[in-house]
Design an enzyme around this catalytic site. Sequence first.
Site, PDB file in Angstrom:
ATOM      1  N   TYR A   1      -7.604  20.016 -31.685  1.00 37.10           N
ATOM      2  CA  TYR A   1      -7.937  20.209 -30.271  1.00 37.10           C
ATOM      3  C   TYR A   1      -7.808  18.898 -29.500  1.00 37.10           C
ATOM      4  O   TYR A   1      -6.828  18.187 -29.706  1.00 37.10           O
ATOM      5  CB  TYR A   1      -9.365  20.787 -30.126  1.00 37.10           C
ATOM      6  CG  TYR A   1      -9.600  21.969 -31.018  1.00 37.10           C
ATOM      7  CD1 TYR A   1      -8.816  23.112 -30.910  1.00 37.10           C
ATOM      8  CD2 TYR A   1     -10.587  21.948 -31.985  1.00 37.10           C
ATOM      9  CE1 TYR A   1      -9.024  24.204 -31.730  1.00 37.10           C
ATOM     10  CE2 TYR A   1     -10.816  23.039 -32.809  1.00 37.10           C
ATOM     11  CZ  TYR A   1     -10.025  24.159 -32.680  1.00 37.10           C
ATOM     12  OH  TYR A   1     -10.237  25.231 -33.485  1.00 37.10           O
TER      13      TYR A   1
ATOM     14  N   SER B   1     -10.535  28.505 -37.475  1.00 35.61           N
ATOM     15  CA  SER B   1      -9.246  28.152 -36.858  1.00 35.61           C
ATOM     16  C   SER B   1      -8.208  27.652 -37.856  1.00 35.61           C
ATOM     17  O   SER B   1      -7.036  27.515 -37.501  1.00 35.61           O
ATOM     18  CB  SER B   1      -9.441  27.088 -35.789  1.00 35.61           C
ATOM     19  OG  SER B   1     -10.167  27.623 -34.720  1.00 35.61           O
TER      20      SER B   1
ATOM     21  N   VAL C   1     -14.060  25.628 -36.880  1.00 39.96           N
ATOM     22  CA  VAL C   1     -15.476  25.387 -36.577  1.00 39.96           C
ATOM     23  C   VAL C   1     -16.416  25.804 -37.704  1.00 39.96           C
ATOM     24  O   VAL C   1     -17.622  25.569 -37.631  1.00 39.96           O
ATOM     25  CB  VAL C   1     -15.943  26.063 -35.265  1.00 39.96           C
ATOM     26  CG1 VAL C   1     -15.279  25.432 -34.062  1.00 39.96           C
ATOM     27  CG2 VAL C   1     -15.727  27.552 -35.320  1.00 39.96           C
TER      28      VAL C   1
ATOM     29  N   TYR D   1      -7.755  39.097 -34.304  1.00 44.31           N
ATOM     30  CA  TYR D   1      -8.062  37.665 -34.180  1.00 44.31           C
ATOM     31  C   TYR D   1      -9.448  37.336 -34.741  1.00 44.31           C
ATOM     32  O   TYR D   1      -9.608  36.388 -35.521  1.00 44.31           O
ATOM     33  CB  TYR D   1      -7.961  37.240 -32.716  1.00 44.31           C
ATOM     34  CG  TYR D   1      -8.313  35.794 -32.498  1.00 44.31           C
ATOM     35  CD1 TYR D   1      -7.444  34.784 -32.902  1.00 44.31           C
ATOM     36  CD2 TYR D   1      -9.532  35.431 -31.930  1.00 44.31           C
ATOM     37  CE1 TYR D   1      -7.771  33.446 -32.724  1.00 44.31           C
ATOM     38  CE2 TYR D   1      -9.859  34.094 -31.747  1.00 44.31           C
ATOM     39  CZ  TYR D   1      -8.988  33.111 -32.145  1.00 44.31           C
ATOM     40  OH  TYR D   1      -9.324  31.788 -31.983  1.00 44.31           O
TER      41      TYR D   1
ATOM     42  N   LYS E   1      -5.270  29.731 -38.116  1.00 44.71           N
ATOM     43  CA  LYS E   1      -4.179  29.694 -37.134  1.00 44.71           C
ATOM     44  C   LYS E   1      -2.873  29.209 -37.749  1.00 44.71           C
ATOM     45  O   LYS E   1      -1.789  29.559 -37.275  1.00 44.71           O
ATOM     46  CB  LYS E   1      -4.588  28.814 -35.942  1.00 44.71           C
ATOM     47  CG  LYS E   1      -5.672  29.469 -35.097  1.00 44.71           C
ATOM     48  CD  LYS E   1      -6.349  28.522 -34.107  1.00 44.71           C
ATOM     49  CE  LYS E   1      -7.438  29.293 -33.354  1.00 44.71           C
ATOM     50  NZ  LYS E   1      -8.353  28.423 -32.578  1.00 44.71           N
TER      51      LYS E   1
END
Lengths: 312, 312, 312, 312
Positions: D243, D64, D261, D191, D67
């Site tokens: 998150y 992530s 992660v 993705y 991102k």
Amino acid sequence: MADLAGLVSDIASRLQAATDRGRVADYIPELAKVSPRHFGIAVITADGTEHVAGDAGEAFSIQSVSKVFALVEALSRHGNRVWDRVGKEPSGSAFNSIIQLELEQGRPRNPFINAGAIAVTDLIAEGRSPGEGLQSILALIRRLSGDETIDLDAAVAWSEAATGYRNAALANYMRAFGTIAGPVDATLSVYFQQCAIAMSCRQLARAGRFLMAGGVCPVSGEAIVSPERARRINALMLTCGHYDASGEFAFQVGLPAKSGVGGGILAIAPGRASIAVWSPGLSPQGNSLLGTRALEQLAHTMRWSVFNPDIL
Amino acid sequence: MADLAGLVSDIASRLQAATDRGRVADYIPELAKVSPRHFGIAVITADGTEHVAGDAGEAFSIQSVSKVFALVEALSRHGNRVWDRVGKEPSGSAFNSIIQLELEQGRPRNPFINAGAIAVTDLIAEGRSPGEGLQSILALIRRLSGDETIDLDAAVAWSEAATGYRNAALANYMRAFGTIAGPVDATLSVYFQQCAIAMSCRQLARAGRFLMAGGVCPVSGEAIVSPERARRINALMLTCGHYDASGEFAFQVGLPAKSGVGGGILAIAPGRASIAVWSPGLSPQGNSLLGTRALEQLAHTMRWSVFNPDIL
Amino acid sequence: MADLAGLVSDIASRLQAATDRGRVADYIPELAKVSPRHFGIAVITADGTEHVAGDAGEAFSIQSVSKVFALVEALSRHGNRVWDRVGKEPSGSAFNSIIQLELEQGRPRNPFINAGAIAVTDLIAEGRSPGEGLQSILALIRRLSGDETIDLDAAVAWSEAATGYRNAALANYMRAFGTIAGPVDATLSVYFQQCAIAMSCRQLARAGRFLMAGGVCPVSGEAIVSPERARRINALMLTCGHYDASGEFAFQVGLPAKSGVGGGILAIAPGRASIAVWSPGLSPQGNSLLGTRALEQLAHTMRWSVFNPDIL
Amino acid sequence: MADLAGLVSDIASRLQAATDRGRVADYIPELAKVSPRHFGIAVITADGTEHVAGDAGEAFSIQSVSKVFALVEALSRHGNRVWDRVGKEPSGSAFNSIIQLELEQGRPRNPFINAGAIAVTDLIAEGRSPGEGLQSILALIRRLSGDETIDLDAAVAWSEAATGYRNAALANYMRAFGTIAGPVDATLSVYFQQCAIAMSCRQLARAGRFLMAGGVCPVSGEAIVSPERARRINALMLTCGHYDASGEFAFQVGLPAKSGVGGGILAIAPGRASIAVWSPGLSPQGNSLLGTRALEQLAHTMRWSVFNPDIL
């Protein structure tokens, strides 16, 4: 027809001896004192015959079963205006959930979850003192049962009021949206007291007779509600009477019924019987474990499920 | 008994002329092409008499009504293992909602919302090609209707597959939790095709006869499911058959029934009748507006609600 | 450095003339009476210089800005025990939402939404009379501002109490889970009164100086909180200070800040300035529309965003 | 200033020896193979000095963290049109939650939860082949790191694609609402591959330098994004980068940062340093346990929190 007397007595014997009895409600301290050993059953058929067994004569706290009588009283007083305040749909959530209220602008899904019942009670109490509101529910129940001795258990009412924070949250939340119009404390006071009404299985089965008989009390001949309304209350009991286990109850038992955390259940076999069972141990969803089992055996053996073809 | 033939024809006349007809489903392009002017009704009573009126012979997309037959097929193949995958509770939410899946670890509430039906279809397709899965559902429906011509409308199936993103989301979500075990695309393919099965009211009412008759096809005498299972499927149809308007339908009509966004509804009066109605205009909850009204008038006049006392 | 005095006066001129001013909060009747024409700003820099403009001397209802001071008071009294009761996460929902409480067992996400602030107030009131609880918050604010005249507006407090059903719902709900330990009515009484404290921009900017200065009041030299705690309160203000618009505020302005529905915002530029703005018209999320715009222009021109590299 | 070189090496020694290391992500089979023993750290200060320790040279799956780079690429290509598709608010829920999407009509809360990142990737892939979309992200990362050898780990990408049902659910759900406009499979393919990009701490810290330096790559002098945009990306990283533990991270560490992660975290001290840490064991919320601890010690000792007053 099966031998109903023998069946009722058989069911009682078996369930009195059952070892897995569920867990007595402990969030109301006064209810937690009741022994899980109790089991009672009363069945009144269309011809007026009464079959009772076990602790059928012992009074227990009817709790949410009172929501049926409160609904009848509110409908009698306000007619379909009641449905402006509460819906008719299964909630899909626990009896005391508040999430649905926020998602749906303070309107409870149905009159048989706590929020909905509090809204119904508020209508009953409208323009009256809390005492008058409560008395109107008690008077209805006494009339239906033909028993003027029925009363509330003040210790239970007090215990509920002292610990009823989630119900107070629901009531305040609905008051913010106008679902409740009266003073929150007064409405809650009536609500806690109506939940604390104490009845035996025999009294409860008698009080339910009009729902078996198209709205008419078979003893007095009095029309309590119209046949249409009796049918509709039965429908609500079937779809919403056991909180988020209503679907399972319909699947297993197939009768309109309303349960309470005191361990009582009132079940209606339309045209056949009014039935009350009581055993204080509860399932995780808050419904009497042995009471449900008793109704399952009774409905199965008697072929009383409303979904059976031979109801003909 | 009321004059059923006259009643059916009366209802059809009145509803064919109705002006407020609801809104035809538009999220599946192929369904949006259907005219809202249609109205059909077919009633088959316990003695086998068939009363039809309006467009009762015209095929329409049965959509979610297929969920009843898929459930029967899955139960026949896997028995109660089906209930390991899906629940039996009303969902309290819309037919295509995904929230409940996240809150309950990917387990759909019941087999009659989209998620639950996809899980059921996955069981049917288990260990088979998609084609075999679909054929097993079609074969069941043809056998129940006694009509080998029933088939799917490939244009509708294609249209659903091309726009079925929310169903694909549900299927993938359940696959992550193991509620669906097979390849997502294969399961969805069977699902989209079963929804696209085209039937007339007459065919649909015939296919539902076994649920009126305790699981037995009254024509062939074949036991499709056990009496117990027929009763339970009826219970599920009553509590969950109209998505988040199931409570209202039970309240107004009082019959086990399953609706589809094609505008069809299959309703069962246990021991009395199997009924199919069709009108493409929908209520906001996605149920046929005139179809519901027709069933309300029929059930009321015939006193067929399962909650009536005189079902005796 | 830009000419701060000129900038503050420019901003005030421009915003006093703005036509799109948002909507004054109307759910507390007393607040609804305030004119949307007001605009005030006060900026106090690290060297103690004060720049004020517009209605900087006029008192307004600080409402949720009080949550910062209540948190300081609770941390002083109970230390990190506060975090046993409330979390430190943005809630992702509206200031008065109750859904999160049910999903997370009655534990509010952070001390700056209503539920969290009520839980903090309950800690402050623990073992005290409501009057003492309130006085401890008032005393802190007076000490921080160096102004003993600051007091609450009783009419506003009364108005909030009379209409605060959603807050009462939150408090009762948390009481059911033990997040609140004291009497609900007493805790709510302190909460409604703390929200009704009235301050001017000048007083509010003074009260915030310690958060600009590592926890030390730059005038008295008194350590109000440790540098660590000052830093952490700033972090909470940045992530949670504007309810479900906190992300947008961080994105646009980039300063730790807490807003109130009275139209006030306290913002901190660590090491640089303590800033208070006031304009009663609100955005849909309940934050001062012109107050936010003022802070955006100020932070942009002064390069005060904590996310700028040249803070060096 | 503290001795940064010594500090970095101290932190590495201590954390390499730590016994409570969290749990390696196991929902992507390929990631589950990574040993929890790893710990790496790289710190690059404003003057270009690089301090590294532990496994700072070993490549890991950035997951992530990608991102951030995808957002930069989408903003470069589409400007603020990106914000038509995704919001800027903390989600208040888990990285892969789908509930918020249903409650908010398919619009993800921010670009750093899975749904939001998939929507951003869809914009990047718009009008291109999946291969071109991926290459544009890779090209950006290589340019920022000054390292053309950076590539994706095909085994990880394959593993993610094979098990990425929840992401497929999110993508399909958003496609139903038009948040995603391209073919779902193509978008997901990009993705999954961007998540599988493998980088070392050193490479990652280099790639983050422009965010420390107002949008400008301090080596090449190239303006990657405007100063305004750099500041805003930092704000998003602070409010949404971890998150539903973003608030806690801001509270404890106080730096804009994005976790993955795979156990990596990229953190920015604006004007001070670009930092990358890596340790595969995760907290329950999915953030590197030792990575977070390393950043806490580093930020605390260096006084790098953006909420400190002495950033002056």
